[in-house]
Design a protein around this motif. Structure first.
Motif, PDB file in Angstrom:
ATOM      1  N   LEU A 158     -83.793  16.216  48.673  1.00  0.00           N
ATOM      2  CA  LEU A 158     -82.402  16.850  48.527  1.00  0.00           C
ATOM      3  C   LEU A 158     -83.035  18.488  48.582  1.00  0.00           C
ATOM      4  N   THR A 159     -84.161  18.842  48.179  1.00  0.00           N
ATOM      5  CA  THR A 159     -84.717  20.130  48.310  1.00  0.00           C
ATOM      6  C   THR A 159     -84.992  20.384  49.816  1.00  0.00           C
ATOM      7  N   ASP A 160     -85.325  19.522  50.377  1.00  0.00           N
ATOM      8  CA  ASP A 160     -85.432  19.751  52.006  1.00  0.00           C
ATOM      9  C   ASP A 160     -84.277  19.890  52.660  1.00  0.00           C
ATOM     10  N   THR A 161     -83.451  19.051  52.215  1.00  0.00           N
ATOM     11  CA  THR A 161     -81.955  19.163  52.968  1.00  0.00           C
ATOM     12  C   THR A 161     -81.241  20.534  52.558  1.00  0.00           C
ATOM     13  N   MET A 162     -81.311  20.934  51.247  1.00  0.00           N
ATOM     14  CA  MET A 162     -80.817  22.235  51.268  1.00  0.00           C
ATOM     15  C   MET A 162     -81.447  23.508  51.874  1.00  0.00           C
ATOM     16  N   GLU A 163     -82.806  23.202  52.084  1.00  0.00           N
ATOM     17  CA  GLU A 163     -83.372  24.429  52.845  1.00  0.00           C
ATOM     18  C   GLU A 163     -82.938  23.994  54.458  1.00  0.00           C
ATOM     19  N   GLN A 164     -82.799  23.008  54.964  1.00  0.00           N
ATOM     20  CA  GLN A 164     -82.273  22.660  56.193  1.00  0.00           C
ATOM     21  C   GLN A 164     -81.100  23.360  56.315  1.00  0.00           C
ATOM     22  N   ARG A 165     -80.014  23.178  55.545  1.00  0.00           N
ATOM     23  CA  ARG A 165     -78.563  23.567  55.450  1.00  0.00           C
ATOM     24  C   ARG A 165     -78.623  24.976  55.390  1.00  0.00           C
ATOM     25  N   ALA A 166     -79.527  25.640  54.581  1.00  0.00           N
ATOM     26  CA  ALA A 166     -79.303  27.328  54.627  1.00  0.00           C
ATOM     27  C   ALA A 166     -80.035  27.758  55.816  1.00  0.00           C
ATOM     28  N   ASN A 167     -80.940  27.109  56.578  1.00  0.00           N
ATOM     29  CA  ASN A 167     -81.414  27.498  57.900  1.00  0.00           C
ATOM     30  C   ASN A 167     -80.588  27.630  59.004  1.00  0.00           C
ATOM     31  N   GLU A 168     -79.554  26.670  58.776  1.00  0.00           N
ATOM     32  CA  GLU A 168     -78.750  26.862  59.773  1.00  0.00           C
ATOM     33  C   GLU A 168     -77.680  27.869  59.455  1.00  0.00           C
ATOM     34  N   LEU A 169     -77.427  28.070  58.377  1.00  0.00           N
ATOM     35  CA  LEU A 169     -76.473  29.377  58.258  1.00  0.00           C
ATOM     36  C   LEU A 169     -77.277  30.776  58.514  1.00  0.00           C
ATOM     37  N   PHE A 170     -78.882  30.912  58.208  1.00  0.00           N
ATOM     38  CA  PHE A 170     -79.399  32.030  58.482  1.00  0.00           C
ATOM     39  C   PHE A 170     -79.252  32.335  60.091  1.00  0.00           C
ATOM     40  N   ASP A 171     -79.575  31.103  60.782  1.00  0.00           N
ATOM     41  CA  ASP A 171     -79.657  31.357  62.370  1.00  0.00           C
ATOM     42  C   ASP A 171     -78.314  32.017  62.781  1.00  0.00           C
ATOM     43  N   TYR A 172     -77.214  31.443  62.206  1.00  0.00           N
ATOM     44  CA  TYR A 172     -75.930  32.070  62.701  1.00  0.00           C
ATOM     45  C   TYR A 172     -75.843  33.352  62.541  1.00  0.00           C
ATOM     46  N   LEU A 173     -76.352  33.717  61.334  1.00  0.00           N
ATOM     47  CA  LEU A 173     -76.091  35.285  60.819  1.00  0.00           C
ATOM     48  C   LEU A 173     -77.462  36.276  61.772  1.00  0.00           C
ATOM     49  N   ASP A 174     -78.471  35.656  61.779  1.00  0.00           N
ATOM     50  CA  ASP A 174     -79.587  36.540  62.532  1.00  0.00           C
ATOM     51  C   ASP A 174     -78.889  36.640  64.028  1.00  0.00           C
ATOM     52  N   GLU A 175     -78.206  35.722  64.577  1.00  0.00           N
ATOM     53  CA  GLU A 175     -77.667  35.686  66.146  1.00  0.00           C
ATOM     54  C   GLU A 175     -76.579  37.018  65.855  1.00  0.00           C
ATOM     55  N   LEU A 176     -75.520  36.732  64.728  1.00  0.00           N
ATOM     56  CA  LEU A 176     -74.682  37.601  64.757  1.00  0.00           C
ATOM     57  C   LEU A 176     -75.014  39.061  64.661  1.00  0.00           C
ATOM     58  N   GLY A 177     -76.408  39.394  64.198  1.00  0.00           N
ATOM     59  CA  GLY A 177     -76.835  40.789  63.915  1.00  0.00           C
ATOM     60  C   GLY A 177     -77.776  41.118  64.896  1.00  0.00           C
ATOM     61  N   LYS A 178     -78.208  40.002  65.759  1.00  0.00           N
ATOM     62  CA  LYS A 178     -78.927  40.299  66.945  1.00  0.00           C
ATOM     63  C   LYS A 178     -80.508  40.671  66.419  1.00  0.00           C
ATOM     64  N   GLY A 179     -80.887  39.802  65.567  1.00  0.00           N
ATOM     65  CA  GLY A 179     -82.320  39.936  65.127  1.00  0.00           C
ATOM     66  C   GLY A 179     -82.046  40.636  63.637  1.00  0.00           C
ATOM     67  N   SER A 180     -81.145  41.061  63.276  1.00  0.00           N
ATOM     68  CA  SER A 180     -80.960  41.765  61.908  1.00  0.00           C
ATOM     69  C   SER A 180     -80.221  41.170  60.902  1.00  0.00           C
ATOM     70  N   MET A 181     -80.812  40.722  59.922  1.00  0.00           N
ATOM     71  CA  MET A 181     -80.043  39.934  59.048  1.00  0.00           C
ATOM     72  C   MET A 181     -79.051  40.910  58.150  1.00  0.00           C
ATOM     73  N   LEU A 182     -79.582  42.432  58.044  1.00  0.00           N
ATOM     74  CA  LEU A 182     -78.612  43.317  57.665  1.00  0.00           C
ATOM     75  C   LEU A 182     -77.544  43.487  58.412  1.00  0.00           C
ATOM     76  N   GLU A 183     -77.598  43.707  59.800  1.00  0.00           N
ATOM     77  CA  GLU A 183     -76.269  43.811  60.505  1.00  0.00           C
ATOM     78  C   GLU A 183     -75.533  42.446  60.407  1.00  0.00           C
ATOM     79  N   GLY A 184     -76.173  41.477  60.715  1.00  0.00           N
ATOM     80  CA  GLY A 184     -75.556  40.047  60.550  1.00  0.00           C
ATOM     81  C   GLY A 184     -74.738  39.697  59.376  1.00  0.00           C
ATOM     82  N   VAL A 185     -75.166  40.055  58.190  1.00  0.00           N
ATOM     83  CA  VAL A 185     -74.595  39.948  57.054  1.00  0.00           C
ATOM     84  C   VAL A 185     -73.033  41.107  56.945  1.00  0.00           C
TER      85      VAL A 185
END
Lengths: 133, 544
Positions: free
Chosen positions: B390-417
């Motif tokens: 379950l810990t691994d699955t939580m991490e995977q799910r979170a990573n998918e959301l990080f990928d979306y935001l990272d792309e939205l911010g063009k490599g910046s999480m600050l801009e993505g958020v």
């Protein structure tokens, strides 16, 4: 045409989970739903309700200001010469129910009310209103 | 080559332990942690099993009970009661006008003064709030966001007036503005302007207040607003990455401020999912801090968090049953390795907690801490096939959301958020998840005891509730008027003018001007509206 419901947040209370869920429940029940957004005053809610010619108003109140603000919404509607029933939903202790009813609130929905009960309450408030008219 | 166990053992042996018997009730001695010698250990990167090698064997979690209502005097008495009954940290709840940075005599404050927390209009209220409490000893947490810089300035000003230098003050400012736009919705200024204030508080604390945590990055409100556990995890950590990038952009070294970041998570009722969430949070944070942000200090990589049990899980029906829900949720927080904990009171679906209900909530933590022996072993569920997966699955799910935001911010999480907020992405996802959960309750796929089933007893007498009268509001207005009359208006005008000048130059740190204005009793509303003249106001486009 389907009946129109305005759902509103008055005052400073930012808790908007309930109001959004209720808006979707009512939309699924076949109503046309308008949401005011946060930080409204009794006057802006009444004005929106009259302008949009809604059939009922749902006020979401979770900050404890219901005894002060809900009656002001009822008053503001009356001042505009309108008769639109107001339903309050949120954290309302039992000992405040009588005061809200006597201030003209049509119904109060407290935590744990199911989607079905919400739709039912709105339907019966609307039915009571059309009986009067 | 030393095994992982040996590395851990060396650190454990160097830790100071609290005075207790670490054995079962029947006298079986227990190890501080269990697992294979080449496995993961607490206090070792990536800290899945806990930030410290000895965990609760050195120090139990801080029982930090959140309180605040009425005027500063009322809350001061509640604080003293909490300290007297064994609470060891304070946590201040402010009322709605304070959270939105307006004074108690503002027309918008009508009916809201002292309702959801304590009313603070000026440093005079801060003085009463912490009167007789040694702020050099007890740590204080303040749940404040949009006006965080101003309230922080008032806090520092009053402590210094009471003779405690700022360098000795220990505590936490919530100061997490990003989740306000996403979930809690107590925003004032637009996101980018608010982030400047956050930067100023981080810089100020990094330079002058070694014991202070400048932000508590909060998933609690995201979850309460309706997100899933994985969304709570991902959005909170993404906000954390945004603050890290903000401070690095301001020129701070990552290891100079990251050790002062702390987190705040929800403990909901799905027991194992919550524990997996905390474990995944520690692991993700450690990896990102080390690999993406180049942190060298272990303190920067060790995620430390506060937990609060889930307000939304409480029912108005049969409120005593909420004690049970809260106990189970609190236990999840403890088994997940929390550093501090607030347990909700049974009556909070009905009103603010009564003294009695708040005491029972604290007692719940004390039972877990002192009777159950669960604090003897770090990460006792580590190694469970279920919890690990379950810990691994939580991490995977979170990573998918990080990928979306990272792309939205063009490599910046600050801009993505920030873009995610501006595009209503977070708000939409949270509302969707909230509605999905509601539908599953209504479809009969989930049971709530006392609500959807087992309702016998719902009609019995209600418990006694705390009543807050309109008198508090009138009393607070009077206090505020007295402050305005007694202060040196000329000094206030000068102090506000300086805030105006400093606000106009985004490279200036606003904290010194805010502290000076606090000292001459400029009010919260005056300072905030001066800032608003420059920063403007955020308006949310409502979506349903």
């Amino acid at each position: 045409m389907s009946e129109r419901i305005l759902v509103a947040k008055v005052g400073l209370d930012g808790h908007d989970r309930g109001v959004k869920v209720v808006a979707r429940i009512l939309r699924d029940a076949g109503y046309e739903v308008i949401y005011t957004g946060l930080f409204q005053t009794p006057e802006t809610v009444a004005a929106a309700a009259v302008d949009e010619d809604v059939d009922a108003i749902g006020l979401s109140m979770l900050s404890g200001a219901h005894l002060t603000l809900a009656p002001l919404v009822v008053e503001a509607i009356r001042e505009r010469g309108a008769e639109i029933p107001v339903i309050v939903g949120g954290i309302v202790p039992d000992h405040d129910l009588d005061e809200l009813k006597s201030a003209g609130i049509a119904a109060v929905l407290t935590p744990g009310t199911s989607s079905g009960e919400i739709a039912q309450t709105v339907a019966s408030v609307l039915a009571a209103r059309s009986n009067l008219q | 080559m030393e095994t992982a166990r040996q590395l851990w053992q060396e650190r454990f042996d160097a830790s100071k332990l609290r005075d207790a018997d670490f054995q079962t009730m029947s006298g079986i001695p227990v190890e501080p942690v269990y697992g294979p010698s080449d496995g993961e250990f607490p206090g070792e990167y990536p800290y899945t099993r806990g930030p410290y090698s000895s965990m609760y064997r050195s120090k139990l979690w801080t029982m930090r009970m959140f309180a605040g209502f009425g005027t500063a005097d009322d809350t001061n008495s509640r604080f003293k009661e909490i300290i007297a009954s064994g609470g060891d940290g304070l946590s201040t709840a402010f009322d709605m006008p304070t959270l939105l940075g307006i004074d108690s005599d503002d027309p918008m404050s009508l009916g809201e003064v002292g309702r959801c927390g304590v009313a603070v209009d000026s440093m005079a209220d801060m003085e009463d709030l912490y009167e007789g409490i040694d702020l050099g000893q007890i740590t204080t947490s303040m749940t404040i966001n949009s006006p965080a810089a101003v309230i922080f300035a008032m806090f520092v000003a009053q402590a210094e007036k009471a003779g405690i230098p700022r360098s000795r003050l220990g505590g936490t400012l919530q100061n997490d503005i990003l989740k306000e736009y996403q979930a809690q919705k107590e925003f004032v200024f637009p996101p980018r302007q608010s982030m400047r204030l956050v930067r100023d508080t981080i810089e100020f604390a990094a330079a002058e207040m070694p014991r202070w945590h400048s932000i508590s990055i909060s998933g609690y409100h995201i979850r309460e607003a309706g997100s899933t556990a994985a969304e709570e995890l991902a959005f909170t950590l993404a906000n954390g990455f945004a603050y890290v990038e903000l401070a690095m952009k301001a020129g701070l070294d990552v290891d100079a401020f990251a050790p002062r970041l702390s987190f705040f998570f929800n403990a909901h009722i799905d027991f194992f999912e919550e524990i997996a969430k905390y474990r995944a949070a520690r692991r993700i944070w450690a990896r990102w801090m080390k690999e993406r942000y180049g942190a060298k200090s272990e303190r920067s990589m060790q995620l430390r968090f506060h937990t609060q049990t889930a307000g939304v899980s409480l029912t108005a029906q049969q409120p005593e049953v909420n004690i049970v829900r809260t106990a189970i949720e609190a236990l999840a927080g403890v088994l997940g390795g929390t550093q501090s904990l607030h347990t909700n009171s049974m009556d909070e679906a009905l009103a603010l907690p009564s003294d009695r209900a708040a005491r029972i909530a604290l007692r719940t933590q004390q039972v877990i801490a002192h009777e159950t022996n669960v604090a003897n072993v770090a990460d006792p569920l580590g190694g469970s096939h279920y919890v690990e997966e379950l810990t691994d699955t939580m991490e995977q799910r979170a990573n998918e959301l990080f990928d979306y935001l990272d792309e939205l911010g063009k490599g910046s999480m600050l801009e993505g958020v920030i873009s995610g907020i501006e595009e209503n992405w977070f708000q939409g996802r949270i509302a969707d998840s909230a509605y999905e959960l509601e539908r599953s309750f209504n479809a009969g796929r989930r049971t709530i005891v006392g609500v959807s089933e087992f309702t016998e007893g719902n009609e019995e007498d209600q418990i006694d509730l705390l009543r807050i009268t309109g008198e508090d509001e009138a009393r607070q207005r009077k206090r505020l008027h007295r402050v305005r009359e007694d202060r040196d208006q000329n000094a206030v005008d000068i102090a506000l003018a300086r805030i105006r000048t400093d606000a106009a130059d985004s490279s200036t740190n606003l904290m010194p001007a805010l502290i000076d204005a606090s000292k001459v009793y400029a009010t919260l509303g005056e300072m905030m509206s001066t800032l608003e003249d420059n920063f403007g106001r955020h308006v949310e486009v409502p979506v349903i």
